[in-house]
Scaffold this motif. Structure first.
Motif, PDB file in Angstrom:
ATOM      1  N   THR A  89      41.835  19.515  57.296  1.00 36.14           N
ATOM      2  CA  THR A  89      42.946  18.421  56.298  1.00 36.14           C
ATOM      3  C   THR A  89      42.738  17.299  57.445  1.00 36.14           C
ATOM      4  O   THR A  89      42.056  17.098  58.489  1.00 36.14           O
ATOM      5  CB  THR A  89      43.794  19.429  57.383  1.00 36.14           C
ATOM      6  N   VAL A  90      43.420  16.064  56.900  1.00 38.62           N
ATOM      7  CA  VAL A  90      43.680  14.673  57.326  1.00 38.62           C
ATOM      8  C   VAL A  90      44.861  14.943  58.496  1.00 38.62           C
ATOM      9  O   VAL A  90      45.604  14.657  58.519  1.00 38.62           O
ATOM     10  CB  VAL A  90      43.212  13.920  56.987  1.00 38.62           C
ATOM     11  N   LEU A  91      43.957  14.241  60.236  1.00 35.12           N
ATOM     12  CA  LEU A  91      45.477  14.608  61.003  1.00 35.12           C
ATOM     13  C   LEU A  91      45.608  13.153  61.264  1.00 35.12           C
ATOM     14  O   LEU A  91      46.824  13.868  62.056  1.00 35.12           O
ATOM     15  CB  LEU A  91      44.723  15.865  62.464  1.00 35.12           C
ATOM     16  N   VAL A 169      31.668  12.756  64.490  1.00 36.08           N
ATOM     17  CA  VAL A 169      31.318  12.601  66.058  1.00 36.08           C
ATOM     18  C   VAL A 169      32.990  14.685  66.183  1.00 36.08           C
ATOM     19  O   VAL A 169      34.000  13.929  66.163  1.00 36.08           O
ATOM     20  CB  VAL A 169      32.344  12.125  67.740  1.00 36.08           C
ATOM     21  N   PRO A 170      32.015  15.057  66.591  1.00 33.12           N
ATOM     22  CA  PRO A 170      32.702  15.720  66.756  1.00 33.12           C
ATOM     23  C   PRO A 170      33.558  16.053  68.404  1.00 33.12           C
ATOM     24  O   PRO A 170      33.079  15.509  68.888  1.00 33.12           O
ATOM     25  CB  PRO A 170      32.001  17.833  67.155  1.00 33.12           C
ATOM     26  N   LEU A 171      34.542  16.572  68.344  1.00 37.89           N
ATOM     27  CA  LEU A 171      35.537  16.522  68.955  1.00 37.89           C
ATOM     28  C   LEU A 171      35.983  17.682  70.314  1.00 37.89           C
ATOM     29  O   LEU A 171      36.973  17.882  70.298  1.00 37.89           O
ATOM     30  CB  LEU A 171      36.943  15.985  68.930  1.00 37.89           C
ATOM     31  N   SER A 172      34.937  18.169  70.534  1.00 40.52           N
ATOM     32  CA  SER A 172      34.869  19.112  71.283  1.00 40.52           C
ATOM     33  C   SER A 172      35.362  18.720  73.148  1.00 40.52           C
ATOM     34  O   SER A 172      35.889  17.442  73.635  1.00 40.52           O
ATOM     35  CB  SER A 172      32.987  19.407  71.875  1.00 40.52           C
ATOM     36  N   GLY A 173      36.054  19.123  73.538  1.00 33.69           N
ATOM     37  CA  GLY A 173      37.133  19.258  74.676  1.00 33.69           C
ATOM     38  C   GLY A 173      38.419  18.723  74.156  1.00 33.69           C
ATOM     39  O   GLY A 173      39.334  18.454  75.142  1.00 33.69           O
ATOM     40  N   SER A 174      38.793  19.125  73.162  1.00 28.49           N
ATOM     41  CA  SER A 174      39.699  18.447  73.026  1.00 28.49           C
ATOM     42  C   SER A 174      41.201  19.544  72.151  1.00 28.49           C
ATOM     43  O   SER A 174      42.084  19.523  72.314  1.00 28.49           O
ATOM     44  CB  SER A 174      39.899  17.800  71.361  1.00 28.49           C
ATOM     45  N   GLY A 175      40.532  20.505  72.547  1.00 27.79           N
ATOM     46  CA  GLY A 175      41.615  21.854  72.659  1.00 27.79           C
ATOM     47  C   GLY A 175      41.579  22.171  70.723  1.00 27.79           C
ATOM     48  O   GLY A 175      41.758  21.617  69.934  1.00 27.79           O
ATOM     49  N   VAL A 176      43.171  23.085  70.625  1.00 26.64           N
ATOM     50  CA  VAL A 176      43.100  23.946  68.912  1.00 26.64           C
ATOM     51  C   VAL A 176      43.778  22.887  68.365  1.00 26.64           C
ATOM     52  O   VAL A 176      44.354  22.963  67.401  1.00 26.64           O
ATOM     53  CB  VAL A 176      43.775  24.686  69.633  1.00 26.64           C
ATOM     54  N   ASP A 177      44.958  21.676  69.033  1.00 28.77           N
ATOM     55  CA  ASP A 177      45.705  20.897  69.364  1.00 28.77           C
ATOM     56  C   ASP A 177      45.089  19.469  69.929  1.00 28.77           C
ATOM     57  O   ASP A 177      44.949  18.674  71.270  1.00 28.77           O
ATOM     58  CB  ASP A 177      46.988  21.102  69.176  1.00 28.77           C
ATOM     59  N   PRO A 178      44.471  18.472  69.192  1.00 30.75           N
ATOM     60  CA  PRO A 178      43.683  17.101  69.973  1.00 30.75           C
ATOM     61  C   PRO A 178      45.432  16.086  69.614  1.00 30.75           C
ATOM     62  O   PRO A 178      44.660  14.663  70.396  1.00 30.75           O
ATOM     63  CB  PRO A 178      43.199  16.555  68.580  1.00 30.75           C
ATOM     64  N   SER A 179      46.548  16.541  69.363  1.00 33.39           N
ATOM     65  CA  SER A 179      47.841  15.438  69.278  1.00 33.39           C
ATOM     66  C   SER A 179      47.851  14.764  70.898  1.00 33.39           C
ATOM     67  O   SER A 179      48.746  14.303  70.956  1.00 33.39           O
ATOM     68  CB  SER A 179      48.760  15.859  68.642  1.00 33.39           C
ATOM     69  N   HIS A 180      47.637  15.107  71.907  1.00 36.69           N
ATOM     70  CA  HIS A 180      47.623  14.627  72.997  1.00 36.69           C
ATOM     71  C   HIS A 180      46.584  13.558  73.195  1.00 36.69           C
ATOM     72  O   HIS A 180      47.155  13.167  74.226  1.00 36.69           O
ATOM     73  CB  HIS A 180      47.659  16.043  74.167  1.00 36.69           C
ATOM     74  N   LEU A 181      45.524  13.291  72.493  1.00 39.07           N
ATOM     75  CA  LEU A 181      44.687  11.722  72.729  1.00 39.07           C
ATOM     76  C   LEU A 181      45.510  11.125  71.600  1.00 39.07           C
ATOM     77  O   LEU A 181      45.366  10.944  70.703  1.00 39.07           O
ATOM     78  CB  LEU A 181      43.425  12.733  71.959  1.00 39.07           C
ATOM     79  N   THR A 182      46.947  10.440  72.261  1.00 37.65           N
ATOM     80  CA  THR A 182      47.058   9.283  71.861  1.00 37.65           C
ATOM     81  C   THR A 182      46.800   7.672  71.975  1.00 37.65           C
ATOM     82  O   THR A 182      47.212   7.494  71.010  1.00 37.65           O
ATOM     83  CB  THR A 182      48.615   9.683  72.475  1.00 37.65           C
ATOM     84  N   THR A 183      45.357   8.122  72.252  1.00 39.05           N
ATOM     85  CA  THR A 183      44.898   6.665  72.203  1.00 39.05           C
ATOM     86  C   THR A 183      43.444   6.508  71.720  1.00 39.05           C
ATOM     87  O   THR A 183      42.948   7.433  72.925  1.00 39.05           O
ATOM     88  CB  THR A 183      45.212   5.669  74.009  1.00 39.05           C
ATOM     89  N   VAL A 211      47.202   6.271  68.468  1.00 38.67           N
ATOM     90  CA  VAL A 211      47.450   6.942  67.441  1.00 38.67           C
ATOM     91  C   VAL A 211      48.163   7.967  67.201  1.00 38.67           C
ATOM     92  O   VAL A 211      48.857   8.481  67.884  1.00 38.67           O
ATOM     93  CB  VAL A 211      45.986   8.494  67.916  1.00 38.67           C
ATOM     94  N   ARG A 212      47.969   7.916  65.587  1.00 31.28           N
ATOM     95  CA  ARG A 212      49.872   8.454  65.319  1.00 31.28           C
ATOM     96  C   ARG A 212      49.322   9.547  64.125  1.00 31.28           C
ATOM     97  O   ARG A 212      48.671  10.063  64.088  1.00 31.28           O
ATOM     98  CB  ARG A 212      50.818   7.527  64.209  1.00 31.28           C
ATOM     99  N   TRP A 213      49.557  11.067  65.078  1.00 26.69           N
ATOM    100  CA  TRP A 213      49.256  12.349  64.734  1.00 26.69           C
ATOM    101  C   TRP A 213      50.760  12.791  62.883  1.00 26.69           C
ATOM    102  O   TRP A 213      51.348  12.637  63.307  1.00 26.69           O
ATOM    103  CB  TRP A 213      48.699  13.336  65.485  1.00 26.69           C
ATOM    104  N   SER A 214      49.619  13.974  62.623  1.00 27.43           N
ATOM    105  CA  SER A 214      51.181  14.737  61.627  1.00 27.43           C
ATOM    106  C   SER A 214      49.322  15.815  61.537  1.00 27.43           C
ATOM    107  O   SER A 214      48.554  16.058  60.943  1.00 27.43           O
ATOM    108  CB  SER A 214      50.116  13.761  60.430  1.00 27.43           C
ATOM    109  N   VAL A 215      50.607  17.085  62.177  1.00 28.79           N
ATOM    110  CA  VAL A 215      49.755  17.926  62.559  1.00 28.79           C
ATOM    111  C   VAL A 215      50.469  18.982  61.967  1.00 28.79           C
ATOM    112  O   VAL A 215      51.823  18.977  62.624  1.00 28.79           O
ATOM    113  CB  VAL A 215      49.327  18.639  64.564  1.00 28.79           C
ATOM    114  N   PRO A 216      49.744  19.973  61.864  1.00 25.04           N
ATOM    115  CA  PRO A 216      51.324  21.123  60.615  1.00 25.04           C
ATOM    116  C   PRO A 216      51.093  22.022  61.227  1.00 25.04           C
ATOM    117  O   PRO A 216      50.892  22.346  62.473  1.00 25.04           O
ATOM    118  CB  PRO A 216      49.500  22.292  59.326  1.00 25.04           C
TER     119      PRO A 216
END
Length: 299
Positions: A89-91, A169-183, A211-216
């Motif tokens: 899934t592309v987020l 690049v693995p996003l380690s440390g992003s949590g189970v929902d990375p949408s807080h990473l807005t920049t 970064v504009r997220w689309s998280v299911p």
């Protein structure tokens, strides 16, 4: 009155007065009534025990913390769950261009499965004489800022002679929902001391991309609700989302079972929300000042 009668009266009076004196002590108080003798009953004398040292016990326990154990009453509680985002899934995705057009590339954030994600960078080109790096941040940055932290998923993409290749690049440390990473921040990865104009010196921000997220939507069976402070769960809720508690700060004497009960969840769920949380002592005390996560999407 004849003489014999007179002598009798005097004797009677003397005996009466003597009797009154015998009934009273020298201070004129009546003596306490005597009690019949009784045989004393034997009672067991408790064996003295050494003085307890609760503070020392707590210090000893805290030196050897352990993993919390669920309450016995939780054996039938369902396992905490959070529906995963399907792999592939592309987020988020977009194109990056620095203000002066020196740097270009494309990015995507893709779900790998099992609540893990990867950032994909492709099509990188640069005309700058220094290496260029990239990273995701949860707070805004501005072009010209100096970075002291490279961000999540940071990677040096290359320099002016690099061949445009795709980098995952693995996003380690992003949590189970990375949408807080807005920049998404593009920055100079010049080596410290490398000669370069000040605007492209090491750590200087070259471009900032929103970064504009689309998280299911995710489904979970863990829904903490704050029922208010109670004994051994008196700390403050330190963040909320839509009225739901997101985090809690442990107060002195807090016990993990009471904290879980305050928020209407099981100890098992609280441990699931806070991987690595530890307790000390048989009562499972929590460490004062620890911030506990209560948001399933921020695990």
């Amino acid at each position: 009155m004849n003489r014999t009668l007179a002598i009798g009266v005097v004797v009677a009076a003397t005996v009466a007065l003597s009797g009154c004196s015998l009934l009273r002590g020298s201070d004129r108080a009546l003596p306490a009534p005597s009690t019949p003798a009784t045989t004393p009953t034997s009672s067991a004398t408790p064996t003295p025990t050494p003085d307890a040292d609760p503070e020392g016990d707590l210090l000893e326990s805290s030196a050897h913390p352990r993993t919390p154990t669920p309450e016995p009453t939780e054996s039938a509680a369902p396992a905490p769950t959070l529906t995963p985002i399907p792999a592939g899934t592309v987020l988020a995705q977009g194109d990056v261009a620095s203000p002066k057009g020196s740097v270009h590339f494309r990015f995507r954030v893709v779900a790998v499965g099992d609540d893990t994600f990867t950032a994909q960078y492709s099509g990188f080109t640069s005309t700058l004489p220094v290496p260029v790096g990239v990273g995701l941040f949860d707070l805004p940055r501005a072009v010209g800022d100096g970075l002291t932290y490279p961000g999540v998923g940071d990677r040096t993409l290359g320099g002016p002679t690099s061949t445009a290749t795709a980098v995952d690049v693995p996003l380690s440390g992003s949590g189970v929902d990375p949408s807080h990473l807005t920049t998404l921040v593009t920055y100079s990865a010049a080596a410290p001391g490398q000669e370069a104009p000040v605007e492209i010196a090491a750590g200087k921000v070259l471009a900032v991309t929103t970064v504009r997220w689309s998280v299911p939507a995710r489904q979970t069976n863990v829904h903490p609700e704050d029922a208010g402070a109670r004994a051994n769960a008196t700390g403050p809720v330190t963040a909320t989302t839509g009225g739901a508690p997101r985090s809690y700060t442990v107060a002195p004497d807090d016990l993990i079972g009471d904290v879980a009960a305050r928020f209407g969840i099981s100890v098992r769920a609280l441990v699931w929300l806070n991987e690595g949380v530890q307790v000390f002592g048989t009562d499972q005390h929590l460490y004062e000042g620890t911030t506990l996560n209560l948001d399933p999407l921020a695990r």
